[in-house]
Enzyme design. Structure first.
Site: not given
Ligand code: URA
Length: 232
Positions: A101
């Site tokens: 993310d």
């Molecule tokens: N899980 C998440 O919630 N976000 C990420 O970036 C990676 C794994």
């Protein structure tokens, strides 16, 4: 690999030029004139362009330390793409194997080898990803057991695979997953009434993050091999 991509990987031609050459019947694959850009070629295929044999460049594999406010996408959107961190040629040929993310930091793998990244990120592979998580509330006493048994993420019908929780202190934990569902870490903590304040991926399979934030390096051949999955 698709024939049009193979041409790009063997020459300085663009994808559009490669498709035009195929349409003009100038490519021969194993002795047969190619007519489709999506025709699959393999490492042992003999591909010629106007009679000259094409030899693809070696694939490239990079590890990078993603900062926050950059995105795992090939194009810039609200935030710039992490690919901007790489000062290498032919950026458009690269893709990200396992996204994070925009507000997550840590280990991201980048390559132009679609076969390698497909196998690496396939749920069948069960490759372990280790996340360091900062929580907004103290971790509950049943969290380790619940994650081990699997939790039901909102809107899903299948329990998460067994995940390992290592508690560093009440607000800091390490979570090890062997799958990669959408926003999985954040959604898992939501199911146990907690919230992720910050998230950092520090390991993928045996590969640990060893460069500073915003920096990158090439993977060694041994690392590439170590992350390769035998899909025979
Ligand atoms: N899980 C998440 O919630 N976000 C990420 O970036 C990676 C794994």
């Amino acid at each position: 690999m698709r024939l049009d991509k193979f041409i790009c990987k063997s020459t300085e031609l663009s994808l559009t030029d490669a498709v035009a050459l195929i349409e003009n019947r100038r490519l021969v694959v194993n002795g047969i004139v190619a007519i489709e850009a999506f025709c699959q070629v393999h490492k042992n295929s003999v591909v010629t362009l106007d009679g000259e044999t094409l030899i693809p460049r070696n694939s490239r594999y990079f590890l990078l330390h993603k900062p926050t406010d950059m995105i795992c996408s090939n194009i810039d959107e609200k935030y710039p793409s992490v690919l901007n961190l790489l000062d290498v040629d032919r950026l458009s040929e690269l893709h990200i194997a396992g996204r994070l993310d925009a507000d997550t930091t840590g280990l991201v793998l980048v390559t132009d080898d679609g076969h390698w990244s497909f196998n690496l990120t396939s749920p069948k592979n069960r490759c372990q990803k280790v996340y360091k998580v900062l929580l907004s509330r103290p971790i509950s006493s049943d969290a380790t057991q619940r994650f081990l048994e699997g939790v039901l993420l909102q809107g899903e019908t299948k329990l998460t695979l067994p995940a390992t929780l290592d508690i560093i202190d009440p607000y800091n934990v390490l979570l090890t997953l062997t799958e990669g569902r959408f926003h999985q870490v954040k959604r898992m903590f939501a199911t146990i009434g907690n919230r992720v304040k910050s998230l950092h991926r520090q390991q993928i399979c045996d590969l640990e993050l060893d460069v500073e934030v915003g920096h990158w390096r090439s993977l060694t051949p041994a690392e590439v091999e170590g992350l390769s999955v035998n899909d025979q």
